[in-house]
Write an enzyme that holds these catalytic residues in place. Structure first.
Site, PDB file in Angstrom:
ATOM      1  N   LYS A  71       1.794  -3.659  -5.040  1.00 49.82           N
ATOM      2  CA  LYS A  71       0.658  -2.298  -4.027  1.00 49.82           C
ATOM      3  C   LYS A  71       1.433  -1.292  -3.983  1.00 49.82           C
ATOM      4  O   LYS A  71       0.976   0.228  -4.964  1.00 49.82           O
ATOM      5  CB  LYS A  71      -0.678  -3.048  -3.600  1.00 49.82           C
ATOM      6  CG  LYS A  71      -1.082  -4.113  -4.389  1.00 49.82           C
ATOM      7  CD  LYS A  71      -2.445  -4.458  -3.147  1.00 49.82           C
ATOM      8  CE  LYS A  71      -3.185  -5.462  -3.842  1.00 49.82           C
ATOM      9  NZ  LYS A  71      -4.736  -5.469  -3.339  1.00 49.82           N
ATOM     10  N   ASP A 107     -10.014  -2.379  -5.298  1.00 43.05           N
ATOM     11  CA  ASP A 107     -10.420  -2.890  -3.807  1.00 43.05           C
ATOM     12  C   ASP A 107     -11.267  -3.118  -2.838  1.00 43.05           C
ATOM     13  O   ASP A 107     -12.722  -3.863  -2.188  1.00 43.05           O
ATOM     14  CB  ASP A 107      -9.370  -3.630  -3.398  1.00 43.05           C
ATOM     15  CG  ASP A 107      -8.278  -4.307  -3.808  1.00 43.05           C
ATOM     16  OD1 ASP A 107      -8.378  -4.620  -4.384  1.00 43.05           O
ATOM     17  OD2 ASP A 107      -7.021  -3.871  -3.766  1.00 43.05           O
ATOM     18  N   ALA A 132      -4.924  -3.686  10.357  1.00 39.60           N
ATOM     19  CA  ALA A 132      -4.996  -2.370   9.822  1.00 39.60           C
ATOM     20  C   ALA A 132      -3.761  -2.113   8.796  1.00 39.60           C
ATOM     21  O   ALA A 132      -2.753  -1.599   8.563  1.00 39.60           O
ATOM     22  CB  ALA A 132      -3.831  -1.544  11.285  1.00 39.60           C
TER      23      ALA A 132
END
Ligand code: ATR
Length: 285
Positions: A71, A107, A132
């Site tokens: 990603k 997302d 996180a």
């Protein structure tokens, strides 16, 4: 589905890809609208990512979804990125626009849409965000865009929570953001005022995982959202037991996929059909 000479191809780049549910519901969506498209998984080893990106153009794919571990790594290989990707540095959707590869990230918006669908309005709400990593960053960014009241961040590794805080502050300098220590997650006094608790960690994906947070002390109005979708997690089990509103990660998965589908096809995604395809696998959102 009938593959023809003029069938358009969309792919998924990941490593691994064999667990992915996207081929299932994306192909169901293409079929529902009678679109001559097919969605295929491609196992792309990290060392082959640059060639795989070039192949999107060479093979004239319509676009791809991008998943772990590509990603972030894919960003420098694209021709253009959306303003959102510029801020969060991660892509989950690529569109081949006449030979120019444009990176998007659906997302966070998918997460927000799944909540909106349940009638939950984020504006002004107090949120506890656990995690996180990349998922927490995408969600945090979208929460800020929805003008939530406050986000409290918690992560096992404190410094990563601070890094996330700083990144979100950079995006939205006036937002109310703070970090609490992982050890305090079950005790901090403001927990009774939390409207939405989000598990954006990977805890719960395995049946051996511990319960990440105790729901005792939260109010009866708290909405519990667990982005894990491969199994019924202990956290959602607890929420159910306490009669709290709750949601698993399938909603986010379908909605991010629906937004990708719309980017590739220009058509509105048939959410019900996509959901139905998952129901057939025994997964329910
Ligand atoms: P993603 O990009 O999918 O969010 P990631 O960057 O690997 O994935 O992040 C995983 C998240 O789950 C992190 O917040 C991680 O906490 P650390 O930053 O401390 O590693 C969290 N996580 C994973 N296993 C955990 C565990 N057993 N207890 C608490 N948090 C956990």
């Amino acid at each position: 589905m009938r593959i023809k000479g003029n069938t358009k191809v969309v792919g998924l780049f990941g490593y691994p890809v064999n667990h992915s549910l996207s081929p299932l519901f994306q192909n169901a969506a293409f079929a529902e609208l009678g679109l001559n498209f097919v969605y295929l998984p491609f196992l792309v080893h990290p060392k082959n990512l640059p060639q795989a990106v070039k192949a999107i153009k060479a093979l004239n794919l319509v676009g791809v979804n991008v998943t772990v571990p590509h990603k972030q790594k894919i960003v420098p290989y694209l021709d253009e990125i959306s303003p959102e990707v510029e801020k969060i540095g991660a892509v989950n959707t690529v569109v081949n626009q006449k030979g120019r590869l444009v990176g998007y990230n659906t997302d966070g918006e998918g997460f927000v849409n799944s909540l909106r669908e349940k009638g939950f309005n984020l504006r002004g709400k107090r949120i506890l965000l656990l995690g996180a990593g990349g998922a927490a960053l995408s969600i945090g960014f979208s929460l800020l865009r929805e003008k939530v009241g406050e986000i409290i961040l918690v992560n096992r590794t404190y410094n990563r929570a601070i890094d996330l805080l700083n990144r979100l502050k950079k995006i939205s300098p006036n937002a109310f953001l703070r970090v609490i220590k992982f050890e305090d997650r079950n005790f901090f006094p403001e927990r009774e005022d939390i409207d939405l608790l989000i598990n954006a960690t990977s805890v719960g994906m395995s049946s051996e995982d511990p319960l990440l947070i105790n729901l005792k002390g939260f109010s009866s109005k708290v909405f519990v959202y667990d982005i894990v979708y491969n199994r019924a997690t202990e956290l959602l089990g607890e929420a159910k037991k306490r009669n709290l509103f709750h949601l698993n990660g399938l909603g986010m998965l379908i909605h991010q996929g629906a937004l990708s589908f719309e980017l590739w096809t220009g058509r509105k995604a048939p959410l019900d059909k996509m959901r139905e395809a998952m129901d057939l696998k025994g997964l329910k959102d």
